[in-house]
Design an enzyme around this catalytic site. Structure first.
Site, PDB file in Angstrom:
ATOM      1  N   ARG A 173       0.835  -1.221   0.000  1.00 41.76           N
ATOM      2  CA  ARG A 173       0.000   0.000   0.000  1.00 41.76           C
ATOM      3  C   ARG A 173       0.862   1.261   0.000  1.00 41.76           C
ATOM      4  NH1 ARG A 173      -2.994  -3.981   0.035  1.00 41.76           N
ATOM      5  NH2 ARG A 173      -1.818  -4.031  -1.859  1.00 41.76           N
ATOM      6  N   SER A 261     -10.503  -0.534   3.253  1.00 34.77           N
ATOM      7  CA  SER A 261      -9.814  -0.744   4.537  1.00 34.77           C
ATOM      8  C   SER A 261      -9.316   0.603   5.038  1.00 34.77           C
ATOM      9  CB  SER A 261      -8.611  -1.680   4.357  1.00 34.77           C
ATOM     10  OG  SER A 261      -9.050  -2.912   3.871  1.00 34.77           O
ATOM     11  N   GLU A 395      -4.907   3.970   5.830  1.00 33.55           N
ATOM     12  CA  GLU A 395      -4.568   3.645   4.438  1.00 33.55           C
ATOM     13  C   GLU A 395      -4.966   4.771   3.470  1.00 33.55           C
ATOM     14  OE1 GLU A 395      -5.438  -0.384   2.856  1.00 33.55           O
ATOM     15  OE2 GLU A 395      -6.251   0.689   1.133  1.00 33.55           O
TER      16      GLU A 395
HETATM   17  C1  FAD Z   1     -15.197  -0.358  -1.090  1.00 35.41           C
HETATM   18  C2  FAD Z   1     -13.710  -0.159  -1.293  1.00 35.41           C
HETATM   19  C3  FAD Z   1     -12.862  -1.261  -1.425  1.00 35.41           C
HETATM   20  C4  FAD Z   1     -11.492  -1.083  -1.630  1.00 35.41           C
HETATM   21  N1  FAD Z   1     -10.691  -2.188  -1.753  1.00 35.41           N
HETATM   22  C5  FAD Z   1      -9.372  -2.042  -1.978  1.00 35.41           C
HETATM   23  C6  FAD Z   1      -8.523  -3.193  -2.142  1.00 35.41           C
HETATM   24  O1  FAD Z   1      -8.967  -4.329  -2.092  1.00 35.41           O
HETATM   25  N2  FAD Z   1      -7.198  -2.982  -2.358  1.00 35.41           N
HETATM   26  C7  FAD Z   1      -6.664  -1.737  -2.454  1.00 35.41           C
HETATM   27  O2  FAD Z   1      -5.449  -1.623  -2.665  1.00 35.41           O
HETATM   28  N3  FAD Z   1      -7.444  -0.628  -2.313  1.00 35.41           N
HETATM   29  C8  FAD Z   1      -8.768  -0.754  -2.086  1.00 35.41           C
HETATM   30  N4  FAD Z   1      -9.561   0.354  -1.927  1.00 35.41           N
HETATM   31  C9  FAD Z   1      -8.962   1.687  -1.983  1.00 35.41           C
HETATM   32  C10 FAD Z   1      -9.068   2.358  -3.382  1.00 35.41           C
HETATM   33  O3  FAD Z   1     -10.065   1.772  -4.155  1.00 35.41           O
HETATM   34  C11 FAD Z   1      -7.755   2.299  -4.154  1.00 35.41           C
HETATM   35  O4  FAD Z   1      -6.722   2.894  -3.406  1.00 35.41           O
HETATM   36  C12 FAD Z   1      -7.856   3.008  -5.512  1.00 35.41           C
HETATM   37  O5  FAD Z   1      -6.668   2.786  -6.250  1.00 35.41           O
HETATM   38  C13 FAD Z   1      -8.121   4.491  -5.371  1.00 35.41           C
HETATM   39  O6  FAD Z   1      -8.431   5.010  -6.647  1.00 35.41           O
HETATM   40  P1  FAD Z   1      -9.172   6.399  -6.797  1.00 35.41           P
HETATM   41  O7  FAD Z   1      -9.080   6.807  -8.214  1.00 35.41           O
HETATM   42  O8  FAD Z   1     -10.524   6.303  -6.227  1.00 35.41           O
HETATM   43  O9  FAD Z   1      -8.233   7.305  -5.872  1.00 35.41           O
HETATM   44  P2  FAD Z   1      -8.534   8.733  -5.260  1.00 35.41           P
HETATM   45  O10 FAD Z   1      -9.144   8.573  -3.931  1.00 35.41           O
HETATM   46  O11 FAD Z   1      -9.197   9.615  -6.244  1.00 35.41           O
HETATM   47  O12 FAD Z   1      -7.023   9.216  -5.053  1.00 35.41           O
HETATM   48  C14 FAD Z   1      -6.198   8.524  -4.139  1.00 35.41           C
HETATM   49  C15 FAD Z   1      -4.832   9.218  -4.088  1.00 35.41           C
HETATM   50  O13 FAD Z   1      -4.187   9.094  -5.349  1.00 35.41           O
HETATM   51  C16 FAD Z   1      -3.931  10.382  -5.912  1.00 35.41           C
HETATM   52  N5  FAD Z   1      -4.187  10.264  -7.351  1.00 35.41           N
HETATM   53  C17 FAD Z   1      -5.368   9.978  -7.944  1.00 35.41           C
HETATM   54  N6  FAD Z   1      -5.181   9.908  -9.269  1.00 35.41           N
HETATM   55  C18 FAD Z   1      -3.871  10.163  -9.504  1.00 35.41           C
HETATM   56  C19 FAD Z   1      -3.076  10.239 -10.675  1.00 35.41           C
HETATM   57  N7  FAD Z   1      -3.578  10.025 -11.899  1.00 35.41           N
HETATM   58  N8  FAD Z   1      -1.754  10.541 -10.552  1.00 35.41           N
HETATM   59  C20 FAD Z   1      -1.195  10.746  -9.318  1.00 35.41           C
HETATM   60  N9  FAD Z   1      -1.918  10.680  -8.170  1.00 35.41           N
HETATM   61  C21 FAD Z   1      -3.238  10.390  -8.279  1.00 35.41           C
HETATM   62  C22 FAD Z   1      -4.894  11.324  -5.206  1.00 35.41           C
HETATM   63  O14 FAD Z   1      -4.399  12.650  -5.194  1.00 35.41           O
HETATM   64  C23 FAD Z   1      -4.939  10.714  -3.818  1.00 35.41           C
HETATM   65  O15 FAD Z   1      -3.798  11.109  -3.094  1.00 35.41           O
HETATM   66  C24 FAD Z   1     -10.941   0.211  -1.714  1.00 35.41           C
HETATM   67  C25 FAD Z   1     -11.801   1.329  -1.592  1.00 35.41           C
HETATM   68  C26 FAD Z   1     -13.176   1.140  -1.378  1.00 35.41           C
HETATM   69  C27 FAD Z   1     -14.069   2.324  -1.264  1.00 35.41           C
END
Ligand code: FAD
Length: 403
Positions: A173, A261, A395
């Protein structure tokens, strides 16, 4: 905002509207670039203006302050999955994916084409560009295994450069993209990522998954660790398991109004772990693949053989990351439950609660504020610290709030 053709958002969405935890006040401005060219131009313009800025994909790993964000949110909705020519027909598959493409669309596309490598990452919400930020992982797979490179727009130079996956220091992570710049992290935009997938392997005409490395998944499929099943069956089973834990976004499931998480599994020295109750699950060092190995006490003899091979591979990766071979990983969920916090727990009067399906997820039961979520997270943290001496680390990325 000039020259980018980007829509500066007609309505006025708050960060609660743009994140899956549904908390957070309004940002000063939102830009929504739809193409790679627009994304690069938008970021450069904002950096030139010297505005504070925040990138958002699906908002599924972001907890934002009730005060909102006094700067520009760049919400990335670029799309596209392109197959690159490797010059080796019939061999490995190389894909270039735009940052805004929903991650699960990528998995669905890869699986539908019969390619293995990311099938256990089915159902993880969010965008592809955020996937390397914390090296997404689940059910024994993680992005790092098949990520070859990213195209990175560096905020320090304003230039786009290709970065090999090795430069990202992908760990459990974590990556240089999630680390704060004061600690050697990088600020900038992941514009696109490149995946490298192995050639199709089929059995009885069906394309097969990678070997299954996660005990609970193997159990659900009725196979032993290290087996392969059809890609389609593996994806179906992962989605079913995730749904049973509230870990797929589902408008009908209040437990999915979360950031997944909330705490990472702590990594501690084995000396410290020996001070914990004997039944506290602990994993041999698997620093970058938390789900790779089963708890030692849960493995059957047959599983143990696969587990030790897998653990050795993980240990090797750990050594490369400078982890001590005596480090062990603990289960944050177990620590929370054994600190006396039950599923559905909420502080009096709060609209934030522990998920009714999983102690590791904090959820918004409707109308919670970021302050409610943070208060609950601090409570969980303090109970676990008081009981076991372990400080759980969040996380999600916290914006304008802290634990
Ligand atoms: C129901 C649920 C289940 C989940 N299960 C998992 C799991 O099993 N495993 C896991 O690893 N994670 C899990 N997550 C966490 C999440 O889905 C991941 O971390 C995912 O990759 C986040 O993507 P996002 O686009 O929504 O990120 P955002 O929340 O939009 O951004 C997260 C971070 O990344 C940065 N960011 C976003 N896009 C970019 C980009 N293009 N370039 C640089 N930085 C960027 C943002 O500024 C922020 O700091 C879960 C979340 C939820 C809600």
């Amino acid at each position: 905002m000039n020259g980018t053709g980007v829509n500066d958002a007609a309505a006025d969405p708050t960060l609660a509207d743009l994140t899956t935890m549904r908390v957070g006040g309004p940002p000063a401005r939102i830009l929504t670039p739809h193409t790679e060219v627009e994304l690069i131009a938008a970021a450069r313009d904002v950096w030139e203006d010297g505005d504070p800025w925040l990138l958002l994909g699906g908002g599924s790993n972001t907890i934002a302050s009730d005060d909102g964000f006094d700067g520009t949110v760049i919400r990335i909705v670029t799309r596209g999955i392109q197959r690159l020519d490797t010059g080796m027909p019939g061999e490995r598959v190389r894909l270039r994916v735009q940052a805004g493409e929903p991650w699960d669309t990528v998995v669905a596309t890869v699986v539908a084409n019969g390619w293995a490598g990311v099938e256990a990452l089915s159902g993880i919400p969010g965008s592809t560009g955020a996937a390397p930020v914390q090296n997404i992982g689940a059910y024994g797979q993680e992005l790092a295994s098949h990520l070859t490179a990213i195209d990175f727009l560096d905020a320090a130079t304003g230039d786009v450069r290709r970065m090999d996956a090795a430069e990202l220091e992908l760990g459990y992570r974590s990556s240089v993209l999630k680390t704060s710049p004061v600690r050697g992290g990088l600020r900038g935009v992941v514009v696109a990522i490149e995946l490298d997938l192995p050639p199709n392997e089929t059995a009885a005409g069906a394309p097969m998954s990678e070997p299954i490395l996660y005990a609970q998944l193997a159990d659900a499929l009725g196979v032993s660790l290290g087996s392969r099943v059809s890609l389609a069956e593996l994806r179906r089973t992962v989605l079913m398991l995730r749904a049973s834990k509230g870990m797929v976004l589902d408008p009908d499931d209040p437990d999915s109004v979360s950031a997944g998480s909330f705490f990472t599994n702590p990594i501690v020295s084995s000396a410290f772990a020996s001070t914990l109750p004997a039944d506290a699950p602990r994993w041999p060092v698997a620093p970058d693949e938390p789900d790779l190995v089963a708890p030692l006490d849960a493995a059957s003899a047959e599983q143990s053989a696969s587990v030790s091979l897998l653990a050795e591979a993980a240990r090797e990766r750990g050594r490369r990351q400078g982890r001590r071979s005596t480090d062990v990983k603990l289960s944050a969920a177990w620590l929370i439950e054994h600190a006396g916090i039950r599923r559905s727990f909420a502080l009096p009067g709060s609209r934030a609660a522990i998920s009714s399906k999983h102690t590791l997820a904090l959820t918004n039961r409707g109308g919670a504020t970021a302050a409610d979520v943070i208060e609950l997270a601090r409570y969980v943290q303090s109970r676990v610290q008081a009981e076991f001496g372990v400080i759980l680390q969040p996380e999600p990325v916290l914006v304008g709030v802290s634990l």
